[in-house]
Enzyme design. Sequence first.
Site, PDB file in Angstrom:
ATOM      1  N   ASP A  17      -1.137   2.098   1.831  1.00  0.00           N
ATOM      2  CA  ASP A  17       0.259   1.788   1.498  1.00  0.00           C
ATOM      3  C   ASP A  17       0.840   2.812   0.517  1.00  0.00           C
ATOM      4  OD1 ASP A  17       2.598   0.336   1.622  1.00  0.00           O
ATOM      5  OD2 ASP A  17       1.944  -1.223   0.222  1.00  0.00           O
ATOM      6  N   HIS A  34       4.533   9.591   5.750  1.00  0.00           N
ATOM      7  CA  HIS A  34       3.572   9.127   6.761  1.00  0.00           C
ATOM      8  C   HIS A  34       2.711  10.294   7.255  1.00  0.00           C
ATOM      9  CE1 HIS A  34       5.231   5.202   6.597  1.00  0.00           C
ATOM     10  NE2 HIS A  34       6.386   5.507   7.151  1.00  0.00           N
ATOM     11  N   LEU A 128     -20.031   6.913  12.114  1.00  0.00           N
ATOM     12  CA  LEU A 128     -19.026   6.071  11.450  1.00  0.00           C
ATOM     13  C   LEU A 128     -18.228   5.360  12.531  1.00  0.00           C
ATOM     14  CD1 LEU A 128     -17.290   5.266   8.894  1.00  0.00           C
ATOM     15  CD2 LEU A 128     -15.833   7.211   9.466  1.00  0.00           C
TER      16      LEU A 128
HETATM   17  C1  IPE Z   1       0.959  -3.053   5.027  1.00  0.00           C
HETATM   18  O1  IPE Z   1       1.918  -2.380   4.301  1.00  0.00           O
HETATM   19  C2  IPE Z   1       0.853  -2.477   6.415  1.00  0.00           C
HETATM   20  C3  IPE Z   1       0.259  -1.150   6.502  1.00  0.00           C
HETATM   21  C4  IPE Z   1      -0.209  -0.440   5.517  1.00  0.00           C
HETATM   22  C5  IPE Z   1       0.182  -0.615   7.836  1.00  0.00           C
HETATM   23  P1  IPE Z   1       3.438  -2.845   4.265  1.00  0.00           P
HETATM   24  O2  IPE Z   1       4.165  -1.869   3.422  1.00  0.00           O
HETATM   25  O3  IPE Z   1       3.949  -3.080   5.632  1.00  0.00           O
HETATM   26  O4  IPE Z   1       3.336  -4.262   3.536  1.00  0.00           O
HETATM   27  P2  IPE Z   1       4.391  -5.074   2.695  1.00  0.00           P
HETATM   28  O5  IPE Z   1       5.668  -5.104   3.492  1.00  0.00           O
HETATM   29  O6  IPE Z   1       4.581  -4.344   1.391  1.00  0.00           O
HETATM   30  O7  IPE Z   1       3.781  -6.423   2.485  1.00  0.00           O
HETATM   31  C1  IPE Z   2       2.333   2.432   4.489  1.00  0.00           C
HETATM   32  O1  IPE Z   2       3.324   3.045   3.752  1.00  0.00           O
HETATM   33  C2  IPE Z   2       2.320   2.858   5.933  1.00  0.00           C
HETATM   34  C3  IPE Z   2       2.886   1.858   6.865  1.00  0.00           C
HETATM   35  C4  IPE Z   2       3.229   0.642   6.573  1.00  0.00           C
HETATM   36  C5  IPE Z   2       3.076   2.288   8.233  1.00  0.00           C
HETATM   37  P1  IPE Z   2       4.753   2.398   3.605  1.00  0.00           P
HETATM   38  O2  IPE Z   2       5.642   2.955   4.652  1.00  0.00           O
HETATM   39  O3  IPE Z   2       4.693   0.915   3.570  1.00  0.00           O
HETATM   40  O4  IPE Z   2       5.194   2.953   2.187  1.00  0.00           O
HETATM   41  P2  IPE Z   2       6.011   2.162   1.066  1.00  0.00           P
HETATM   42  O5  IPE Z   2       5.261   0.904   0.783  1.00  0.00           O
HETATM   43  O6  IPE Z   2       7.371   1.882   1.644  1.00  0.00           O
HETATM   44  O7  IPE Z   2       6.044   3.090  -0.090  1.00  0.00           O
HETATM   45 MG    MG Z   3       4.471  -0.433   2.104  1.00  0.00          MG
END
Ligand code: IPE
Ligand code: IPE
Ligand code: MG
Length: 241
Positions: A17, A34, A128
């Site tokens: 995240d 990303h 892995l």
């Molecule tokens: C969780 O992160 C999903 C992934 C890392 C793929 P999100 O950014 O979607 O989660 P929330 O919205 O903060 O709970």
């Molecule tokens: C996690 O990073 C990746 C996915 C959920 C695909 P985020 O896109 O949720 O990044 P933040 O949380 O908005 O910073």
């Molecule tokens: Mg996020």
Amino acid sequence: MVQKPSPLPAHVAIIMDGNGRWAISRGLPRLAGHRAGTENLRRIITACVEFGIKYLTIYAFSTENWGRPREEVEGLMHILEDVIDRELNELHKEGVQLRHIGHLERLAPTIQEKVLQAIELTHNNDRLILNVAFNYGGRDEIVCAIQKMLRDNVKPEEVTAELVSRYLFTAGVPDPDLIIRTSGELRVSNFLIWQGAYSEWYVTSTYWPDFDKEEFRKALDTFAQRDRRYGGLSETVKGNS
Ligand code: IPE
Ligand code: IPE
Ligand code: MG
């Protein structure tokens, strides 16, 4: 020779995240975050191979992430395709076995095809096991498991925790010992809600693209210090009573 933390978790799961915030903090579009996230993933996979971790599960796209703006969702789909194109051969050479958890059906046919080919190519590798959670949700997984059990005419008295585990996408994979969440959120966000019943958690405020091998080692060192009691008592307490 790499200095390995000990004991090592057999299975590490990561909620990758903070890509969006990483990008915004640099004045970049979210998709740049990303992309940087996938480069980091490559480093962490290599670190897992070096440390000798057997299973790695990564949360790449949740069933809730469809709710993001269309451009971001499409961008994430392209990134998945690019990563497979760019990294598959190297991962195969490193002995990584690719698996997918979640639903492929909703993805574009070309992506489905690529994912299936990657799974096929690597299915005999055993250095892995890399489970990619893409279009994955823990509740969805449990709903699917119940549907499959009903279709198989499983009788109520046959339903046990072991049987449920065998009906999940992760059938045959041990539960995660350690779940890491980057970027500081203190929530599970629908990730491995069944399998994580007794996982140890490690949360860091570092955004995923900056979560490097040294940070990973710190998480593993922290895990090595944990006293996993599973509701019982630790060995030292037992010994003193
Ligand atoms: C969780 O992160 C999903 C992934 C890392 C793929 P999100 O950014 O979607 O989660 P929330 O919205 O903060 O709970
Ligand atoms: C996690 O990073 C990746 C996915 C959920 C695909 P985020 O896109 O949720 O990044 P933040 O949380 O908005 O910073
Ligand atoms: Mg996020």
